[in-house]
Design an enzyme around this catalytic site. Sequence first.
Site, PDB file in Angstrom:
ATOM      1  N   HIS A 160      -3.977 -10.069  -4.309  1.00 47.91           N
ATOM      2  CA  HIS A 160      -5.058  -9.598  -3.405  1.00 47.91           C
ATOM      3  C   HIS A 160      -6.247  -9.276  -3.974  1.00 47.91           C
ATOM      4  O   HIS A 160      -7.091  -8.799  -3.600  1.00 47.91           O
ATOM      5  CB  HIS A 160      -4.631  -8.588  -2.235  1.00 47.91           C
ATOM      6  CG  HIS A 160      -3.864  -9.338  -1.206  1.00 47.91           C
ATOM      7  ND1 HIS A 160      -2.928  -8.395  -0.113  1.00 47.91           N
ATOM      8  CD2 HIS A 160      -3.503 -10.441  -0.845  1.00 47.91           C
ATOM      9  CE1 HIS A 160      -2.260  -9.181   0.549  1.00 47.91           C
ATOM     10  NE2 HIS A 160      -2.435 -10.485   0.334  1.00 47.91           N
ATOM     11  N   ILE A 166      -4.778  -3.226  -4.721  1.00 46.98           N
ATOM     12  CA  ILE A 166      -6.163  -3.974  -5.447  1.00 46.98           C
ATOM     13  C   ILE A 166      -6.411  -2.696  -6.330  1.00 46.98           C
ATOM     14  O   ILE A 166      -7.630  -2.394  -6.579  1.00 46.98           O
ATOM     15  CB  ILE A 166      -7.064  -4.132  -4.368  1.00 46.98           C
ATOM     16  CG1 ILE A 166      -7.447  -3.178  -3.424  1.00 46.98           C
ATOM     17  CG2 ILE A 166      -6.839  -5.354  -3.544  1.00 46.98           C
ATOM     18  CD1 ILE A 166      -8.504  -3.674  -2.560  1.00 46.98           C
ATOM     19  N   SER A 196       5.861  -1.747   1.508  1.00 47.71           N
ATOM     20  CA  SER A 196       5.086  -2.664   2.459  1.00 47.71           C
ATOM     21  C   SER A 196       5.739  -2.874   3.489  1.00 47.71           C
ATOM     22  O   SER A 196       6.899  -2.871   3.858  1.00 47.71           O
ATOM     23  CB  SER A 196       5.123  -4.040   1.607  1.00 47.71           C
ATOM     24  OG  SER A 196       4.577  -5.144   2.404  1.00 47.71           O
ATOM     25  N   ARG A 216      -0.939   0.703   7.841  1.00 45.59           N
ATOM     26  CA  ARG A 216      -0.623   0.628   8.845  1.00 45.59           C
ATOM     27  C   ARG A 216       0.710   1.910   9.097  1.00 45.59           C
ATOM     28  O   ARG A 216       1.423   1.956  10.012  1.00 45.59           O
ATOM     29  CB  ARG A 216       0.339  -0.668   9.149  1.00 45.59           C
ATOM     30  CG  ARG A 216      -0.487  -1.874   9.487  1.00 45.59           C
ATOM     31  CD  ARG A 216       0.207  -3.302   9.240  1.00 45.59           C
ATOM     32  NE  ARG A 216      -0.540  -4.226   9.269  1.00 45.59           N
ATOM     33  CZ  ARG A 216      -1.132  -4.574   8.223  1.00 45.59           C
ATOM     34  NH1 ARG A 216      -0.834  -4.116   6.959  1.00 45.59           N
ATOM     35  NH2 ARG A 216      -2.157  -5.651   8.248  1.00 45.59           N
ATOM     36  N   ASN A 228      11.136   1.491   2.153  1.00 49.60           N
ATOM     37  CA  ASN A 228       9.784   1.745   3.244  1.00 49.60           C
ATOM     38  C   ASN A 228      10.265   2.581   4.344  1.00 49.60           C
ATOM     39  O   ASN A 228      11.547   2.736   4.776  1.00 49.60           O
ATOM     40  CB  ASN A 228       9.456   0.466   3.874  1.00 49.60           C
ATOM     41  CG  ASN A 228       7.893   0.297   4.250  1.00 49.60           C
ATOM     42  OD1 ASN A 228       7.157   0.530   3.241  1.00 49.60           O
ATOM     43  ND2 ASN A 228       7.748   0.152   5.509  1.00 49.60           N
ATOM     44  N   THR A 235       0.545   5.677  -1.721  1.00 48.94           N
ATOM     45  CA  THR A 235       0.204   6.778  -0.788  1.00 48.94           C
ATOM     46  C   THR A 235       0.514   7.909  -1.705  1.00 48.94           C
ATOM     47  O   THR A 235      -0.452   8.911  -1.458  1.00 48.94           O
ATOM     48  CB  THR A 235       0.884   6.669   0.464  1.00 48.94           C
ATOM     49  OG1 THR A 235       2.207   6.471   0.046  1.00 48.94           O
ATOM     50  CG2 THR A 235       0.329   5.596   1.420  1.00 48.94           C
ATOM     51  N   CYS A 275     -26.996 -10.238  -5.446  1.00 51.21           N
ATOM     52  CA  CYS A 275     -26.709 -10.925  -6.869  1.00 51.21           C
ATOM     53  C   CYS A 275     -28.185 -11.017  -7.698  1.00 51.21           C
ATOM     54  O   CYS A 275     -29.277 -11.381  -7.074  1.00 51.21           O
ATOM     55  CB  CYS A 275     -26.179 -12.341  -6.816  1.00 51.21           C
ATOM     56  SG  CYS A 275     -26.079 -13.019  -8.361  1.00 51.21           S
ATOM     57  N   ALA A 315       0.784  -1.296  -0.083  1.00 49.63           N
ATOM     58  CA  ALA A 315       0.080   0.147   0.149  1.00 49.63           C
ATOM     59  C   ALA A 315       0.788   1.103  -0.175  1.00 49.63           C
ATOM     60  O   ALA A 315       0.421   2.453  -0.666  1.00 49.63           O
ATOM     61  CB  ALA A 315      -0.934  -0.104   1.325  1.00 49.63           C
ATOM     62  N   CYS A 337     -20.552 -12.469  -6.766  1.00 49.44           N
ATOM     63  CA  CYS A 337     -21.570 -12.996  -5.819  1.00 49.44           C
ATOM     64  C   CYS A 337     -20.543 -13.946  -5.109  1.00 49.44           C
ATOM     65  O   CYS A 337     -19.939 -15.054  -5.449  1.00 49.44           O
ATOM     66  CB  CYS A 337     -22.603 -13.500  -6.555  1.00 49.44           C
ATOM     67  SG  CYS A 337     -23.780 -14.710  -5.363  1.00 49.44           S
TER      68      CYS A 337
END
Length: 246
Positions: A117, A101, A189, A35, A214, A27, A150, A23, A125
């Site tokens: 992920h 994602i 990460s 976190r 990081n 940013t 659905c 993530a 569904c």
Amino acid sequence: MDSYKIAAKLLQGARHAIAFTGAGISTESNIPDFRGTQGLWKRFDPRMASRGYFLEDPNGFWQFYAKRYEYIVGAEPNAAHKALSLLEEEGIIKSVITQNIDRLHSKAGSKSVLEVHGDIMMSRCDCCGEQVPTVECIKFYRDSGSAPTCGKCQGGLRPSIVLFEEPPDLIEAAFNIAHRSDLCLSVGSSLCVYPAAMVPEIVKRRGGHLIIINYDPTPLDGIADIVIREKASAALEAILKEFDGR
Ligand code: NAD
């Protein structure tokens, strides 16, 4: 030699280098991490991203994911995503394995991207697997105030992502890539969500190199060859500048 020079040398000398991202690489595209100092877990309970919560309170679950979707839908790749895409174009990075994602690696031009992920832009569904664009689920949630279901079987719809308490489908593919790799460049990460964080660990334990970029310390800093505590975009641009012939 400074860290950027060493990192550039290691990357140039690698036979099969991969990037592993979290993530923190997004940013700078205004998508909060989990976190970090401004992370989502400072404002939300991590349980909201779990399968248990989806089953127990689908409306609350969609309230949380409508917020996350809002951050992601208009976001553009930043200089760090673009640097990784350039490294792939130059034949140095063979694949990006991402925990994100948000599709930003593909948007930046990276071709070989494994989203371990999942992808928030599609939903499915939970009962019959019918696929639906997430935008339709968000519209339904916003118009009705309740969780989307659905159209075929009335099961609960959920984003096509890996929730806490669910096994990541693509993790075996990620491990196979890690087993073939001799360098892992981990960017943004915390390296504390397993099994995904095993990817850099596998590369290192098989005798490869590990470079970590990081802000905060990670549990794998001790086994890394280089740790750079700098903004992802600035660090990657500094490494690119060190490459021969630039
Ligand atoms: P994380 O929030 O745990 O770690 C991000 C790290 O990036 C932090 O240590 C922070 O210091 C660093 N960082 C932030 N901005 C940076 C920048 N510009 N430059 C350099 N460093 C920066 O995120 P993670 O490592 O990706 O781990 C959590 C993973 O767990 C997520 O990627 C996600 O896939 C998964 N998860 C999934 C859900 C879900 O909804 N299914 C929910 C929570 C977590």
